[in-house]
Write a protein that holds these residues in place. Structure first.
Motif, PDB file in Angstrom:
ATOM      1  N   LYS A 272      77.204  -1.673  -6.037  1.00 40.87           N
ATOM      2  CA  LYS A 272      76.959  -0.287  -6.442  1.00 40.87           C
ATOM      3  C   LYS A 272      75.565   0.158  -6.020  1.00 40.87           C
ATOM      4  O   LYS A 272      75.363   1.292  -5.583  1.00 40.87           O
ATOM      5  CB  LYS A 272      77.132  -0.149  -7.949  1.00 40.87           C
ATOM      6  CG  LYS A 272      76.898   1.263  -8.467  1.00 40.87           C
ATOM      7  CD  LYS A 272      76.994   1.327  -9.981  1.00 40.87           C
ATOM      8  CE  LYS A 272      76.647   2.732 -10.496  1.00 40.87           C
ATOM      9  NZ  LYS A 272      76.683   2.808 -11.969  1.00 40.87           N
ATOM     10  N   LYS A 273      74.592  -0.740  -6.131  1.00 40.18           N
ATOM     11  CA  LYS A 273      73.229  -0.414  -5.719  1.00 40.18           C
ATOM     12  C   LYS A 273      73.188  -0.082  -4.236  1.00 40.18           C
ATOM     13  O   LYS A 273      72.502   0.872  -3.807  1.00 40.18           O
ATOM     14  CB  LYS A 273      72.295  -1.582  -6.034  1.00 40.18           C
ATOM     15  CG  LYS A 273      70.836  -1.339  -5.674  1.00 40.18           C
ATOM     16  CD  LYS A 273      69.967  -2.530  -6.054  1.00 40.18           C
ATOM     17  CE  LYS A 273      68.510  -2.291  -5.676  1.00 40.18           C
ATOM     18  NZ  LYS A 273      67.654  -3.469  -6.026  1.00 40.18           N
ATOM     19  N   GLU A 274      73.904  -0.837  -3.416  1.00 38.96           N
ATOM     20  CA  GLU A 274      73.936  -0.570  -1.977  1.00 38.96           C
ATOM     21  C   GLU A 274      74.660   0.747  -1.683  1.00 38.96           C
ATOM     22  O   GLU A 274      74.270   1.485  -0.769  1.00 38.96           O
ATOM     23  CB  GLU A 274      74.594  -1.730  -1.240  1.00 38.96           C
ATOM     24  CG  GLU A 274      73.705  -2.968  -1.174  1.00 38.96           C
ATOM     25  CD  GLU A 274      74.451  -4.202  -0.707  1.00 38.96           C
ATOM     26  OE1 GLU A 274      73.870  -4.987   0.059  1.00 38.96           O
ATOM     27  OE2 GLU A 274      75.622  -4.398  -1.114  1.00 38.96           O
ATOM     28  N   LEU A 275      75.718   1.060  -2.453  1.00 44.24           N
ATOM     29  CA  LEU A 275      76.407   2.329  -2.252  1.00 44.24           C
ATOM     30  C   LEU A 275      75.482   3.499  -2.582  1.00 44.24           C
ATOM     31  O   LEU A 275      75.457   4.509  -1.858  1.00 44.24           O
ATOM     32  CB  LEU A 275      77.676   2.394  -3.104  1.00 44.24           C
ATOM     33  CG  LEU A 275      78.487   3.689  -3.014  1.00 44.24           C
ATOM     34  CD1 LEU A 275      78.862   4.026  -1.572  1.00 44.24           C
ATOM     35  CD2 LEU A 275      79.744   3.593  -3.886  1.00 44.24           C
ATOM     36  N   ALA A 276      74.702   3.375  -3.658  1.00 39.71           N
ATOM     37  CA  ALA A 276      73.733   4.424  -3.992  1.00 39.71           C
ATOM     38  C   ALA A 276      72.710   4.582  -2.869  1.00 39.71           C
ATOM     39  O   ALA A 276      72.341   5.710  -2.495  1.00 39.71           O
ATOM     40  CB  ALA A 276      73.036   4.088  -5.308  1.00 39.71           C
ATOM     41  N   ALA A 277      72.254   3.455  -2.300  1.00 40.63           N
ATOM     42  CA  ALA A 277      71.299   3.509  -1.194  1.00 40.63           C
ATOM     43  C   ALA A 277      71.925   4.146   0.044  1.00 40.63           C
ATOM     44  O   ALA A 277      71.270   4.901   0.775  1.00 40.63           O
ATOM     45  CB  ALA A 277      70.792   2.102  -0.872  1.00 40.63           C
ATOM     46  N   LEU A 278      73.204   3.852   0.289  1.00 38.27           N
ATOM     47  CA  LEU A 278      73.913   4.451   1.423  1.00 38.27           C
ATOM     48  C   LEU A 278      74.014   5.968   1.251  1.00 38.27           C
ATOM     49  O   LEU A 278      73.788   6.728   2.211  1.00 38.27           O
ATOM     50  CB  LEU A 278      75.304   3.828   1.545  1.00 38.27           C
ATOM     51  CG  LEU A 278      76.274   4.486   2.529  1.00 38.27           C
ATOM     52  CD1 LEU A 278      75.722   4.494   3.942  1.00 38.27           C
ATOM     53  CD2 LEU A 278      77.632   3.778   2.486  1.00 38.27           C
ATOM     54  N   LEU A 279      74.351   6.427   0.055  1.00 39.55           N
ATOM     55  CA  LEU A 279      74.415   7.869  -0.198  1.00 39.55           C
ATOM     56  C   LEU A 279      73.062   8.526   0.073  1.00 39.55           C
ATOM     57  O   LEU A 279      72.984   9.582   0.720  1.00 39.55           O
ATOM     58  CB  LEU A 279      74.861   8.119  -1.637  1.00 39.55           C
ATOM     59  CG  LEU A 279      76.323   7.774  -1.961  1.00 39.55           C
ATOM     60  CD1 LEU A 279      76.540   7.723  -3.473  1.00 39.55           C
ATOM     61  CD2 LEU A 279      77.270   8.781  -1.333  1.00 39.55           C
ATOM     62  N   ASP A 280      71.987   7.891  -0.416  1.00 42.41           N
ATOM     63  CA  ASP A 280      70.639   8.425  -0.187  1.00 42.41           C
ATOM     64  C   ASP A 280      70.297   8.440   1.304  1.00 42.41           C
ATOM     65  O   ASP A 280      69.676   9.385   1.804  1.00 42.41           O
ATOM     66  CB  ASP A 280      69.606   7.597  -0.952  1.00 42.41           C
ATOM     67  CG  ASP A 280      69.679   7.799  -2.455  1.00 42.41           C
ATOM     68  OD1 ASP A 280      70.281   8.793  -2.900  1.00 42.41           O
ATOM     69  OD2 ASP A 280      69.134   6.947  -3.191  1.00 42.41           O
ATOM     70  N   PHE A 281      70.687   7.382   2.015  1.00 42.02           N
ATOM     71  CA  PHE A 281      70.413   7.277   3.449  1.00 42.02           C
ATOM     72  C   PHE A 281      71.106   8.411   4.211  1.00 42.02           C
ATOM     73  O   PHE A 281      70.510   9.047   5.088  1.00 42.02           O
ATOM     74  CB  PHE A 281      70.894   5.914   3.960  1.00 42.02           C
ATOM     75  CG  PHE A 281      70.538   5.616   5.391  1.00 42.02           C
ATOM     76  CD1 PHE A 281      69.356   4.973   5.711  1.00 42.02           C
ATOM     77  CD2 PHE A 281      71.397   5.973   6.425  1.00 42.02           C
ATOM     78  CE1 PHE A 281      69.026   4.694   7.029  1.00 42.02           C
ATOM     79  CE2 PHE A 281      71.084   5.696   7.748  1.00 42.02           C
ATOM     80  CZ  PHE A 281      69.888   5.059   8.051  1.00 42.02           C
ATOM     81  N   CYS A 282      72.359   8.678   3.862  1.00 43.14           N
ATOM     82  CA  CYS A 282      73.109   9.739   4.538  1.00 43.14           C
ATOM     83  C   CYS A 282      72.442  11.090   4.345  1.00 43.14           C
ATOM     84  O   CYS A 282      72.356  11.893   5.286  1.00 43.14           O
ATOM     85  CB  CYS A 282      74.542   9.781   4.015  1.00 43.14           C
ATOM     86  SG  CYS A 282      75.584   8.408   4.561  1.00 43.14           S
TER      87      CYS A 282
END
Length: 321
Positions: A272-282
């Protein structure tokens, strides 16, 4: 409610087991909530489920689909993290980790029940269709690149099999992060499209590269394994998250792996932490998922047929309802 589900298991003709019809509304255990789906994306995982991999006749009918985005019970726009049981949230502490559509109904439905912990806010910058691409293939590519391949800006990475969801995600994310991305494909059109997405160069499968690379992202398996091993620099990383052409390469290439001190790293989904980081990256980089096509739920069989043929570039999305 309307849902697409596995009604039968057929290892040879998996789409024979796909049905679209009315199923009961989801039950909502303590600590869970409902999401009204607006979009969901297809993955090869769904085809494997219809073949009976990880799913038995005793589990049927089971709603398919791992990835989705929609509205929670309070009307907030959300993205669903599809790994159930991470850190024990929403399930018993001794329950094994699973993905939606394995132990619990998936996202190919008008509504789904998930642990509240599994919901993340959908950025306003992303459409529901774009957001629905992220929890599976794009999260897999993000973890492969940034967690397991251990790359820095300027490093080289080879992405095998341009065109699929993970591969296109890796090209877009890698180039946005400043990596030098090479890709392979048997299809000249896909090679050109990969370069347009940011790849430095694209090659025929098995072709000699201009240089050895720091890392290879491998999702193809048997057909590209030998090329992946030989394309690496000494001490390079081969990160594997799938084997669509088969899991048993004819040559183990062990002499290359141990003599050149290569690292072979398995990679599955992401946290979940990586998914949150991916959303921020996008949002920060202006990155958007590559959507091959959008199908209404009533045409889900055509969507599956397109994915099964492999003539796609990017993600196939279902518009719900």
């Amino acid at each position: 409610m309307i849902a697409a589900y596995a009604a039968r298991i057929d290892p040879q003709q998996p789409l024979n087991g796909l049905e679209l019809g009315e199923l009961p509304e989801p039950s909502v255990p303590h600590g869970w909530t409902t999401v009204q789906l607006r979009a969901a994306s297809l993955n090869h995982h769904d085809l494997w489920s219809l073949r009976g991999v990880g799913l038995g006749e005793q589990d049927l009918p089971l709603i398919l689909g791992c990835d989705g985005a929609g509205l929670d019970a309070e009307g907030n726009e959300v993205v669903i993290h599809s790994v159930i049981g991470e850190s024990g949230h929403g399930v018993g502490t001794d329950e094994p980790r699973s993905m939606l559509s394995e132990r619990y109904p998936g996202t190919f439905a008008e509504r789904i029940a998930v642990p509240r912990w599994n919901l993340l806010p959908k950025p306003a910058e992303l459409s529901f269709a774009e957001a629905a691409c992220l929890p599976g293939a794009w999260l897999t590519a993000y973890r492969m690149l940034f967690t397991n391949a251990d790359l820095s800006p300027g490093d080289t990475v080879l992405v095998q099999g341009a065109g699929g969801g993970v591969a296109t995600a890796a090209v877009v994310l890698g180039s946005a992060a400043g990596f030098r991305v090479f890709v392979t494909s048997r299809d000249d059109v896909k090679r050109k499209r990969a370069v347009a997405l940011g790849a430095e160069a694209a090659f025929e499968v098995g072709a000699r590269l201009p240089q050895r690379v720091d890392a290879v992202l491998e999702t193809v398996g048997e057909a590209t394994w030998s090329h992946s091993v030989r394309a690496l620099k000494d001490g390079g990383r081969l990160v594997i998250s799938g084997a669509t052409s088969g899991p048993n390469p004819p040559l183990g290439e062990l002499q290359h792996i141990f003599y050149r001190e290569l690292r072979v790293i398995g990679s599955t989904m992401g946290s979940k932490k990586e998914l949150a980081a991916l959303l921020d990256f996008c949002v920060a980089k202006g990155v958007r998922p590559v959507v091959d096509s959008v199908f209404p739920m009533r045409d889900i069989r055509h969507a599956f047929e397109r994915m099964e043929r492999g003539d796609l570039f990017g993600k196939i999305v279902l518009a719900i309802p």
